[in-house]
Structures are given as C-alpha cells and as structure tokens.
Design a protein around this motif. Sequence first.
Motif, PDB file in Angstrom:
ATOM      1  N   ALA A 225       0.801  -1.224   0.000  1.00 18.96           N
ATOM      2  CA  ALA A 225       0.000   0.000   0.000  1.00 18.96           C
ATOM      3  C   ALA A 225       0.834   1.273   0.000  1.00 18.96           C
ATOM      4  CB  ALA A 225      -0.963   0.006   1.180  1.00 18.96           C
ATOM      5  N   GLU A 226       2.042   1.224   0.526  1.00 13.25           N
ATOM      6  CA  GLU A 226       2.889   2.414   0.513  1.00 13.25           C
ATOM      7  C   GLU A 226       3.291   2.779  -0.918  1.00 13.25           C
ATOM      8  OE1 GLU A 226       7.264   3.652   2.112  1.00 13.25           O
ATOM      9  OE2 GLU A 226       5.990   2.527   3.492  1.00 13.25           O
ATOM     10  N   ASN A 227       3.371   1.798  -1.785  1.00 14.38           N
ATOM     11  CA  ASN A 227       3.777   2.025  -3.175  1.00 14.38           C
ATOM     12  C   ASN A 227       2.599   2.112  -4.139  1.00 14.38           C
ATOM     13  OD1 ASN A 227       6.605   2.028  -2.665  1.00 14.38           O
ATOM     14  ND2 ASN A 227       6.456  -0.169  -2.368  1.00 14.38           N
TER      15      ASN A 227
ATOM     16  N   TYR B 224       2.357  11.070  -6.052  1.00 13.94           N
ATOM     17  CA  TYR B 224       1.558   9.903  -6.396  1.00 13.94           C
ATOM     18  C   TYR B 224       0.746  10.189  -7.646  1.00 13.94           C
ATOM     19  CZ  TYR B 224       2.495   7.372  -2.086  1.00 13.94           C
ATOM     20  OH  TYR B 224       3.115   6.684  -1.081  1.00 13.94           O
ATOM     21  N   THR B 225       0.538   9.160  -8.452  1.00  9.88           N
ATOM     22  CA  THR B 225      -0.360   9.229  -9.593  1.00  9.88           C
ATOM     23  C   THR B 225      -1.679   8.599  -9.158  1.00  9.88           C
ATOM     24  OG1 THR B 225       1.483   9.078 -11.130  1.00  9.88           O
ATOM     25  CG2 THR B 225      -0.695   8.510 -11.985  1.00  9.88           C
TER      26      THR B 225
ATOM     27  N   ILE C 164     -11.761   6.303  -6.498  1.00 13.38           N
ATOM     28  CA  ILE C 164     -10.361   5.937  -6.729  1.00 13.38           C
ATOM     29  C   ILE C 164     -10.233   4.520  -7.275  1.00 13.38           C
ATOM     30  CG2 ILE C 164      -8.127   5.546  -5.613  1.00 13.38           C
ATOM     31  CD1 ILE C 164      -8.765   7.868  -3.775  1.00 13.38           C
ATOM     32  N   ILE C 165      -9.497   4.411  -8.365  1.00 10.39           N
ATOM     33  CA  ILE C 165      -9.205   3.115  -8.971  1.00 10.39           C
ATOM     34  C   ILE C 165      -7.792   2.685  -8.596  1.00 10.39           C
ATOM     35  CG2 ILE C 165      -8.939   1.873 -11.145  1.00 10.39           C
ATOM     36  CD1 ILE C 165     -11.025   3.969 -12.254  1.00 10.39           C
ATOM     37  N   ALA C 166      -6.847   3.642  -8.615  1.00  6.01           N
ATOM     38  CA  ALA C 166      -5.463   3.317  -8.279  1.00  6.01           C
ATOM     39  C   ALA C 166      -4.737   4.537  -7.729  1.00  6.01           C
ATOM     40  CB  ALA C 166      -4.723   2.801  -9.509  1.00  6.01           C
ATOM     41  N   THR C 167      -3.854   4.282  -6.785  1.00  4.28           N
ATOM     42  CA  THR C 167      -2.879   5.271  -6.342  1.00  4.28           C
ATOM     43  C   THR C 167      -1.519   4.612  -6.510  1.00  4.28           C
ATOM     44  OG1 THR C 167      -2.935   4.559  -4.035  1.00  4.28           O
ATOM     45  CG2 THR C 167      -4.439   6.321  -4.653  1.00  4.28           C
TER      46      THR C 167
END
Length: 115
Positions: A42-44, A69-70, A84-87
Amino acid sequence: MDNHPVSAHLVGLFFQMDGKQLQDQYKNHLSDFHDWDQKAHAENWTLFPDNIAEHLSIDETSFSNGELYTILRSKVAKGRKGTIIATIKGKKAEDIIQVLECIPLRWRGKVKAVV
C-alpha cells in the motif's frame, strides 16, 4: 469515520476522549486494517478495480510529506465513494503501467476515455 472524512482526533475532541488512543483503537481493533489484502504494498500502490468505469481521469498529487503519487479516478463517481481506482507512488509510466496491468483485461476493456 468509515463513511465521512473525520479524523479520530476530531471525534475524540467531540466526545472528550484522547483522539490518539481512539485512532489506535480504531486501527488495531475496529477496522480491517491488519487483514487488508493490499497492506504489504500500500505504501507504493493500491488498486480498486471494482471502481473502473468508461470515463477515467489521471493526475499527479503530492501529499504532505512531498511524495508524488499518480491517481487514477472514475469520473462517474464524482469524488464520492468508488472514485479511486489506483494510487501509484511516483509518475514513471513503467510503474503506472505495471500496476494497471494487474486489472483484468476484460475490465480494462470497459474504458473509453482517460483525461
């Protein structure tokens, strides 16, 4: 705290409790944090493929500690639950592609536009 953006500290002040202790109790006993399937990475990056929609937006954001972050979001959710789909930490195309390829191809095929 699950459904509204309210900090444990604020809830603690309202109920005249120690907000730090309330935060600890929530994280370690009330939430499913320790059983979360994305905790290890989750950090990445985090991924919520169920939120995928036809129209998405992608942008970069910097959190308080300066890390970039993207964020990939569903436009149909309009900032609400399921947005949110991705971080993904960073903005390198290779890193972003690697994470997004974890979404099954049949779900990625739903996407018509990314802005």
